[in-house]
Write an enzyme that holds these catalytic residues in place. Structure first.
Site, short mmCIF file in Angstrom:
data_model
loop_
_atom_site.label_atom_id
_atom_site.label_comp_id
_atom_site.label_asym_id
_atom_site.label_seq_id
_atom_site.Cartn_x
_atom_site.Cartn_y
_atom_site.Cartn_z
N LYS A 22 0.81 -1.28 -0.05
CA LYS A 22 0.05 -0.04 -0.07
C LYS A 22 0.94 1.20 0.01
CE LYS A 22 -1.84 1.73 4.10
NZ LYS A 22 -1.53 3.19 4.11
N ASN A 23 1.76 1.36 0.92
CA ASN A 23 2.60 2.49 0.89
C ASN A 23 3.55 2.96 -0.13
OD1 ASN A 23 1.29 3.03 3.32
ND2 ASN A 23 3.06 2.68 4.86
N ARG A 94 -4.86 10.62 4.29
CA ARG A 94 -3.96 11.96 4.39
C ARG A 94 -2.72 11.62 3.50
NH1 ARG A 94 -2.48 14.15 8.68
NH2 ARG A 94 -0.44 13.93 7.93
N CYS A 118 -5.25 13.21 13.03
CA CYS A 118 -5.81 11.82 12.64
C CYS A 118 -5.92 11.07 13.88
CB CYS A 118 -5.42 11.13 11.50
SG CYS A 118 -3.79 10.63 11.72
N ARG A 123 0.17 14.38 13.05
CA ARG A 123 0.72 14.43 11.80
C ARG A 123 0.91 15.54 10.72
NH1 ARG A 123 -1.32 8.36 9.84
NH2 ARG A 123 0.62 8.46 8.56
N VAL A 125 2.16 18.61 8.13
CA VAL A 125 2.82 18.20 6.68
C VAL A 125 3.94 19.52 6.53
CG1 VAL A 125 1.28 16.87 5.52
CG2 VAL A 125 0.65 19.20 5.50
N ASP A 126 4.09 20.24 7.62
CA ASP A 126 5.10 21.36 7.59
C ASP A 126 6.35 21.17 6.67
OD1 ASP A 126 5.40 19.70 10.00
OD2 ASP A 126 7.20 20.97 10.48
N GLN A 127 6.88 19.63 7.06
CA GLN A 127 8.16 19.38 6.17
C GLN A 127 7.99 19.49 4.72
OE1 GLN A 127 11.25 19.45 8.15
NE2 GLN A 127 9.59 19.96 9.70
N ASP A 306 4.26 0.77 11.93
CA ASP A 306 3.13 0.17 11.61
C ASP A 306 3.18 -1.36 12.05
OD1 ASP A 306 2.57 2.35 10.37
OD2 ASP A 306 3.15 1.82 8.34
N ILE A 328 7.34 7.35 17.16
CA ILE A 328 6.91 8.04 16.05
C ILE A 328 5.65 8.85 16.12
CG2 ILE A 328 6.34 7.48 13.23
CD1 ILE A 328 9.23 6.94 13.87
N ARG A 398 -8.79 -0.57 4.40
CA ARG A 398 -7.98 0.55 3.74
C ARG A 398 -6.43 -0.10 3.48
NH1 ARG A 398 -6.56 5.16 7.52
NH2 ARG A 398 -5.10 5.31 5.56
C1 UD1 Z 1 4.28 7.08 6.54
C2 UD1 Z 1 3.27 5.64 6.05
C3 UD1 Z 1 2.87 5.29 7.61
C4 UD1 Z 1 3.85 5.02 8.53
C5 UD1 Z 1 4.81 6.34 8.71
C6 UD1 Z 1 5.75 6.09 9.64
C7 UD1 Z 1 2.62 6.05 3.80
C8 UD1 Z 1 1.38 6.64 3.13
N1 UD1 Z 1 2.27 6.11 5.21
O1 UD1 Z 1 3.32 7.92 7.09
O2 UD1 Z 1 2.08 4.07 7.26
O3 UD1 Z 1 3.33 4.67 9.92
O4 UD1 Z 1 5.23 6.66 7.44
O5 UD1 Z 1 6.73 5.11 9.34
O6 UD1 Z 1 3.62 5.93 3.45
N2 UD1 Z 1 5.94 14.87 10.58
C9 UD1 Z 1 5.85 16.10 10.78
N3 UD1 Z 1 5.88 16.96 9.65
C10 UD1 Z 1 5.93 16.56 8.65
C11 UD1 Z 1 6.00 15.16 8.36
C12 UD1 Z 1 5.95 14.41 9.49
O7 UD1 Z 1 5.92 16.52 12.04
O8 UD1 Z 1 5.92 17.51 7.66
C13 UD1 Z 1 5.99 13.78 11.84
C14 UD1 Z 1 4.83 13.14 11.84
O9 UD1 Z 1 3.82 13.68 12.86
C15 UD1 Z 1 5.48 11.91 12.75
C16 UD1 Z 1 6.52 11.63 11.88
O10 UD1 Z 1 7.19 12.99 11.39
O11 UD1 Z 1 5.50 12.03 13.81
C17 UD1 Z 1 6.86 10.72 10.79
O12 UD1 Z 1 5.83 10.95 10.12
P1 UD1 Z 1 6.07 10.54 8.62
O13 UD1 Z 1 7.15 9.56 8.28
O14 UD1 Z 1 5.81 11.72 7.70
O15 UD1 Z 1 4.51 9.41 8.39
P2 UD1 Z 1 3.80 9.55 6.94
O16 UD1 Z 1 4.75 9.70 5.91
O17 UD1 Z 1 2.51 10.33 6.90
#
Ligand code: UD1
Length: 423
Positions: A22-23, A94, A118, A123, A125-127, A306, A328, A398
């Protein structure tokens, strides 16, 4: 709303085929936006999230033709006329944010609804946004939408504050069409990032270093079409391995790739799962009650968040005490309350759960709270005395391909009950 009824006590045995990841599928589908040529993805899992992404892309004007018998889809983005990911899509998934980088890179603009909180945490998306800004994008928020513009993205050196999987994927896709060289530091090393980089390379992108924390991308003017087989789902495979261990079963997981599974395989081995790694899969069996294994989630190749709920279920019936630390996501212990309803002995202290293994769990009515929590409950239910009813199984749909069919074929007693239907 569908529920599962699971009668515990069966040992899993037989063969199961692990589906496409999926990912990996979600970013790969978005990569179709980077070219006007067709992109064919094979081993595409028929999951709810994949459906949502196909619908989202079709809504932008991407032409989608599916070949369900072959689990493949061809996407062609030669008539995209709606550079948007609307709220209705983003709120259910997301990962819709993954269209932002490709749209901006190829078309110079995008409007993506800002994902809210969520169940498993905030979670943000600032990065993703900061990285695209470093590449020259102008981004502002308008009525809850991220509105981004750039005449052409420019290469930049971007160090994210934390390891982010979809953040790395978004920036990687954007960088393929940027002017000049982009260096991603603190990049995610997850196998799904590597799978994406391989597909992008087949499309003509120039990428080095995928699978390490430093990825270098030399932007090109245009990308072409490609055909790409999606990697096997390492989390689905890990879930089945945990289920074999918990039920003391004996199963061959076809297509499972131990090399992609990082610390999961080691932790399962420590817990007593015997594994033989073959070219085309993993044979797994267990004969004893699991040993407790302490673990701490962290980015790949450390133990995957996960897989945390599934190993928690195994620890709940293990012969001793373990600790499970989640680093995480801040709110990813919701399955603990449900496991307690089944007789598990688990205390939470901040980000750590202390699990005292009990000999037997007992069937109960429980509720799935998120995708992987649901998988943990299914594993627990298969070991429990009596029947467990798991409500809100839509979470499971999902991300798991026909889980009850696969489990039933391995001898588990799992039934899906659709609301309104008599049992
Ligand atoms: C992806 C996976 C999800 C998995 C997660 C961690 C997909 C579709 N989903 O989610 O199944 O659980 O990786 O392995 O691939 N963060 C920020 N700002 C950002 C981005 C992330 O603060 O802009 C934080 C998040 O809140 C979290 C951490 O960074 O605490 C890691 O998140 P991230 O790796 O981005 O998770 P996803 O990519 O959403």
């Amino acid at each position: 709303m569908d529920r599962f009824l699971i009668q515990g006590g069966s040992r899993l045995h037989g063969d199961v085929v692990i589906s496409g990841a999926k990912n990996s599928a979600l970013p790969l589908l978005c990569a179709s936006l980077l070219t006007a040529q067709p992109l064919t993805l094979r081993n595409l899992p028929p999951l709810h999230d994949v459906r949502t992404m196909l619908k989202l892309l079709a809504g932008t004007g991407v032409r989608v033709s599916e070949d369900p018998t072959d689990e493949a889809a061809t996407l062609q983005a030669n008539a995209v006329d709606r550079l948007e990911a609307p709220y209705e899509m983003v709120k259910t998934m997301r990962a819709s944010i993954l269209v932002l980088g490709p749209m901006l890179a190829r078309f110079g603009e995008a409007r993506v609804s800002l994902p809210g909180g969520c169940a498993i945490g905030q979670r943000p998306v600032d990065q993703h946004i900061r990285g695209l800004q470093a590449m020259g994008a102008e981004i502002h928020l308008e009525h809850g939408d991220i509105v981004a513009k750039a005449s052409r993205l420019r290469g930049a050196t971007i160090a994210t504050d934390m390891v982010t999987v979809t953040g790395t994927e978004n920036l990687l896709m954007a960088a393929t069409l940027a002017e000049g060289t982009t260096t991603l530091l603190n990049a995610a090393c997850e196998p799904e990032v590597v799978d994406l980089a391989r597909c992008l390379r087949a499309m003509g992108a120039q990428i080095e270093g995928e699978g390490t924390d430093r990825i270098v991308v030399h932007g090109v003017e245009a990308l072409g079409g490609a055909e790409h087989p999606i990697m096997a789902d390492r989390i689905e495979a890990g879930t089945f391995l945990a289920a074999v261990l918990a039920t003391r079963g004996d199963v061959f997981l076809r297509r499972a790739c131990a090399e992609d599974m990082g610390a999961t395989v080691q932790k399962l081995a420590q817990a007593g799962l015997e594994m033989e790694i073959a070219r085309d899969g993993i044979r797994a069996r267990a004969q004893q009650r699991p040993q407790p294994v302490s673990l701490r989630t962290a980015p790949y190749p450390a133990f995957a968040t996960d897989m945390q709920a599934q190993l928690m279920a195994v620890n709940a019936i293990a012969d001793g005490v373990s600790t499970v630390s989640e680093t995480i996501f801040e709110n990813r212990f919701m399955h603990v309350q449900e496991l307690r309803r089944m007789g598990a002995s688990i205390d939470i202290d901040g980000h750590t759960a202390v699990v005292k293994g009990v000999e037997r769990l007992t069937g109960a009515r429980v509720m799935a709270t998120d995708l992987r929590a649901s998988a943990g409950l299914v594993i627990a239910a298969m070991t429990a005395d009596g029947e467990t009813e798991i409500d809100r199984i839509y979470h499971l749909d999902r991300g798991y391909d026909r889980m009850e069919d696969k489990l039933r074929a391995l001898g588990a007693q799992v039934r899906r009950v659709t609301s309104g239907a008599t049992q």
